[in-house]
Design an enzyme around this catalytic site. Structure first.
Site: not given
Ligand code: IFM
Length: 560
Positions: A161-162, A303, A415-416
């Protein structure tokens, strides 16, 4: 593969697809003394070695010319690559340079961002744009951009999804033809996404968490554990990180709104929407006791927590997709009744199914507490242990590395951005108070320093929206340094493409304050105090705009 004299060929077939890629390369050397030549025909690494003896002050010139063809372009890619190479003069620099210059002038004309008063930010933003542009499919709608772009082997070139959420907005607003190519890649890969949905027992199309040539799921199921490579770790993202399908829809919508490209929506975007809506409707589970639909056993954007139920981000985007798919169908019906009839017939879309979409959308659980204004990231999140994150400082590793995968799952540290990611992407769901309380709650529980590289840019934008410019800058500069200072020590795996796209978004949508919707665009800047001026360009419905934001009163706001 073969290596001989001054030329080198590489022919490779990408795994899992029938695409053959051939590259022909030529090394040209001009040196004052004889050059020693060697060629090694190493499997997958055809190698040319040249040893040039030079005295102090002497000059040698080395030129490498590479031509690449795939079997999607021609039937014999190696022959085509060699033929094109033979057509080029030796050396080829003078012949090729003017076109290169023109292409880059056009790129910078459309995309450049200037920041006066902050050289580090200026360099970082141009570095990010350069990385995105060199990875972008300019003329090919069958490929995407991997999370690590083309700059390293991390994630094996796979797209996440990046691309749609972090990188694509830059292209949508500055190079819309590239954005169209990237979205068309998803359209062409619908068969793979349909297959994934079917294999999981669902309907419609489920885009893979990690995508390569065909749209089949390519996330590895087991990988060596980063902290102890003798152990293997099960990777669940390919099984249950399902929000990516909605992200493809969102990106189609953003592109459509910004460009007005009805043709894309009519012939490609609409089909993506219908098939993804179908997936969400079939993936929803009815909870008869609570009288609601739920999405159980998922991973949201954060995640650190896997196998969770009712992740607010996932549920909200399932609802958004189902509602928007109905609106898209209504638009197609009005705009091109023949196309609408074609979709209904070909995809077998009937009233009963549309009603089911509506029913699911109307009953999806969303954990919002009106008393506090807080959204619970997933069911039971508030019961996880709330640890003192500042007390873990100083640290040089992520909270997940310190506590272990299981340990991190048990605490609230994320994590985000997850709820805040939702606030960024679907701002209409949040009023000012909700934004404030959720920002304060989740900001304090996010691993900003060593969590995901996708986090800081979004955190910066949300801080800007709350007028916290100093805090926004701290997050922004973290994103800006991700690769230039190798913050996570993994730049060798390749550029963090999402962070590069996020840097552009943080400057344009955060500090620049560009907001867009169907009605048009407006700008509400929040410049850091030490920025003297910010300029950026963007394209809206085919017209290029230059936004020039002098910082009239740089010392009146918070000082950095
Ligand atoms: O898509 C990301 C995810 O949101 C976090 N782990 C790494 C992936 C790839 O950059």
């Amino acid at each position: 593969q073969a290596a001989r004299n001054g030329s080198l060929w590489l022919r490779t077939r990408t795994r899992g697809s029938r695409v053959e890629l051939a590259a022909a390369a030529r090394l040209t050397l001009t040196a004052p003394a004889p050059v020693e030549c060697e060629a090694w025909d190493v499997h997958n690494h055809p190698t040319l070695v040249r040893r040039i003896p030079l005295r102090a002050g002497e000059t040698a010139q080395v030129e490498k010319t590479v031509v690449i063809y795939t079997s999607r372009d021609v039937t014999d890619p190696l022959a085509a690559a060699n033929a094109r190479l033979d057509e080029l003069p030796t050396p080829a620099w003078e012949a090729l340079w003017p076109a290169q210059q023109r292409a880059w002038e056009a790129n910078w004309q459309a995309c450049d961002v200037t920041i006066e008063g902050d050289d580090e930010a200026q360099i970082a933003v141009r570095f990010s744009l350069f990385q995105l542009l060199i990875a972008a499919p300019q003329n090919d709608e069958h490929v995407s951009i991997g999370a690590k772009t083309l700059s390293g082997y991390g994630y094996r070139g796979h797209a996440f999804w990046d691309t749609e959420v972090f990188m694509l907005p830059f292209f949508t607003y500055t190079r819309p033809a590239i954005a169209r190519n990237l979205l068309s890649y998803r359209f062409h890969n619908l068969p793979g996404a349909r297959h994934k949905a079917q294999a999981g027992g669902f309907q419609g199309a489920q885009f893979p968490w990690e995508s390569a040539g065909t749209g089949e799921e390519v996330t590895p199921t087991w990988v060596p554990y980063f902290a102890d490579p003798t152990k293997m770790v099960r990777i669940w993202t390919g099984d249950i990180e399902i929000h990516i399908s909605a992200m493809v829809c969102l990106a189609c919508c953003q592109y459509w709104v910004a460009t007005g490209d009805d043709d894309f929506m009519l012939h490609r975007g609409a089909e993506i929407f219908f098939e993804v809506a179908r997936f969400w409707a079939s993936r929803a589970e009815w909870n008869k006791n609570a009288n609601r639909y739920e999405y159980r056993d998922v991973i949201g954007p954060d995640e650190n927590h896997d196998h969770v139920d009712n992740n607010a981000f996932t549920n909200a985007f399932a609802r958004w997709t189902l509602q928007t798919a109905r609106a898209v169908l209504a638009w197609v019906e009005q705009h091109d009744p023949t196309a609408a009839a074609g979709y209904r017939a070909r995809l077998g879309l009937d009233e009963a199914e549309l009603q089911r979409w509506q029913h699911v959308a109307d009953h999806i659980y969303f954990a919002y507490d009106p008393a506090t204004g807080l959204i619970e990231q997933f069911e039971g999140y508030f019961q996880r242990r709330d640890i003192d994150l500042p007390a873990m400082e100083p640290r040089t590793e992520s909270v997940q590395a310190i506590l272990g995968i299981e340990g991190a799952n048990l605490v609230q540290v994320i994590k985000q951005p997850d709820v805040l990611m939702l606030a960024y992407l679907l701002p209409d769901l949040f009023d000012q108070r909700m934004l404030e309380v959720n920002f304060d709650y989740y900001n304090a529980r996010t691993d900003h320093t060593y969590g995901s590289s996708l986090g800081p840019s979004i955190q910066a934008i949300m801080a800007c929206r709350l007028g916290k410019t100093v805090e926004a800058y701290e997050h922004f500069i973290r994103a800006a340094r991700a690769d230039l200072r190798d913050v996570r020590g993994n730049a060798g795996d390749g550029i963090h493409g999402a962070s590069a796209g996020g840097v552009w978004q943080a400057v344009v949508f955060g500090f620049g304050g560009l907001r867009v919707d169907r009605e048009g665009w407006r700008v509400q800047p929040h410049l850091p105090a030490h920025w003297r001026r910010l300029t950026f360009r963007f394209t809206w419905r085919g017209k290029s705009h230059l936004i020039d934001l002098p910082n009239h009163d740089p010392f009146s706001s918070e000082a950095v």
